[in-house]
Write a protein that holds these residues in place. Structure first.
Motif, mmCIF file in Angstrom:
data_model
loop_
_atom_site.group_PDB
_atom_site.id
_atom_site.type_symbol
_atom_site.label_atom_id
_atom_site.label_comp_id
_atom_site.label_asym_id
_atom_site.label_seq_id
_atom_site.Cartn_x
_atom_site.Cartn_y
_atom_site.Cartn_z
ATOM 1 N N THR A 1 0.839 -1.193 0.000
ATOM 2 C CA THR A 1 0.000 0.000 0.000
ATOM 3 C C THR A 1 0.877 1.248 0.000
ATOM 4 O O THR A 1 2.075 1.181 0.288
ATOM 5 C CB THR A 1 -0.920 0.029 1.237
ATOM 6 O OG1 THR A 1 -0.113 0.091 2.415
ATOM 7 C CG2 THR A 1 -1.818 -1.204 1.282
ATOM 8 N N THR A 2 0.261 2.389 -0.319
ATOM 9 C CA THR A 2 0.993 3.658 -0.347
ATOM 10 C C THR A 2 0.247 4.683 0.493
ATOM 11 O O THR A 2 -0.981 4.777 0.422
ATOM 12 C CB THR A 2 1.129 4.181 -1.789
ATOM 13 O OG1 THR A 2 1.647 3.148 -2.621
ATOM 14 C CG2 THR A 2 2.063 5.372 -1.845
ATOM 15 N N HIS A 3 0.996 5.450 1.261
ATOM 16 C CA HIS A 3 0.454 6.535 2.077
ATOM 17 C C HIS A 3 1.244 7.795 1.746
ATOM 18 O O HIS A 3 2.464 7.817 1.891
ATOM 19 C CB HIS A 3 0.592 6.175 3.560
ATOM 20 C CG HIS A 3 0.208 7.269 4.500
ATOM 21 N ND1 HIS A 3 0.534 7.223 5.830
ATOM 22 C CD2 HIS A 3 -0.455 8.432 4.346
ATOM 23 C CE1 HIS A 3 0.091 8.294 6.451
ATOM 24 N NE2 HIS A 3 -0.508 9.057 5.555
ATOM 25 N N TYR A 4 0.524 8.812 1.282
ATOM 26 C CA TYR A 4 1.150 10.104 0.986
ATOM 27 C C TYR A 4 0.643 11.161 1.953
ATOM 28 O O TYR A 4 -0.550 11.213 2.263
ATOM 29 C CB TYR A 4 0.770 10.584 -0.424
ATOM 30 C CG TYR A 4 1.543 9.971 -1.548
ATOM 31 C CD1 TYR A 4 2.795 10.454 -1.912
ATOM 32 C CD2 TYR A 4 1.006 8.921 -2.280
ATOM 33 C CE1 TYR A 4 3.497 9.902 -2.963
ATOM 34 C CE2 TYR A 4 1.694 8.362 -3.342
ATOM 35 C CZ TYR A 4 2.946 8.856 -3.673
ATOM 36 O OH TYR A 4 3.634 8.312 -4.719
ATOM 37 N N VAL A 5 1.524 12.021 2.390
ATOM 38 C CA VAL A 5 1.170 13.289 3.029
ATOM 39 C C VAL A 5 1.428 14.328 1.947
ATOM 40 O O VAL A 5 2.557 14.461 1.461
ATOM 41 C CB VAL A 5 2.013 13.547 4.290
ATOM 42 C CG1 VAL A 5 1.712 14.932 4.854
ATOM 43 C CG2 VAL A 5 1.763 12.460 5.326
ATOM 44 N N VAL A 6 0.369 15.035 1.547
ATOM 45 C CA VAL A 6 0.415 15.879 0.350
ATOM 46 C C VAL A 6 0.253 17.350 0.715
ATOM 47 O O VAL A 6 -0.660 17.718 1.463
ATOM 48 C CB VAL A 6 -0.704 15.476 -0.633
ATOM 49 C CG1 VAL A 6 -0.630 16.307 -1.900
ATOM 50 C CG2 VAL A 6 -0.638 13.989 -0.948
#
Length: 154
Positions: A99-104
């Protein structure tokens, strides 16, 4: 600094990534979206943007991403900061199992873009959308839609 794939996969599996999304408007107030041909969000319309690299100051990352994604020169102080968002994906650039988690960090800007001149590394094609079209279109990714829920483009 770019990491070798093995190291980058470990990072994606273990930590959030920090990125900048570019909410690009034209003079009519339409928003530029690209059809992603890479994971995550493959096959969806999405705003341009990308990851901030290790040891890369925010201002440098912003300028680099505007150049790489839009083929334009712009400084961060010329854009409007929209806020911090979190994007969670069930897949990653590697596969469906990671999975991928971004703080944008999202920034709005007004640019006169010549669509045929845009790079094709991340998006196979581009299109201008109204904010209403963004919210109605099933092929616009939910994370892009979040920018326009309860948000009026000025």
């Amino acid at each position: 600094m770019l990491l070798p794939n093995k190291d980058f996969k470990f990072v994606v599996e273990s930590t959030p990534l920090i990125s900048i999304d570019l909410v690009v408007k034209n003079l009519e107030g339409n928003v530029l979206l690209g059809l992603r041909h890479n994971r995550p969000a493959k096959g969806y319309w999405f705003v341009p943007g990308g990851r901030i690299l290790k040891n890369e100051p925010l201002e440098v990352a912003f300028t680099r991403l505007v150049k790489e994604e839009l083929n334009h020169d712009m400084q961060m102080e010329d854009a409007k900061f929209w806020g911090v968002f979190q994007h969670f994906y069930d897949d990653s650039v590697f596969n469906d199992e990671v999975t991928t988690h971004y703080v944008v960090l999202a920034y709005e800007m007004v640019l006169d873009i010549d669509i045929p001149s845009l790079p094709k590394q991340q998006h196979s094609k581009y299109k201008w959308f109204t904010s209403a079209e963004i919210l109605k279109c099933d092929m616009v990714h939910e994370h892009t839609k979040w920018y326009f829920v309860n948000k009026t483009l000025e």
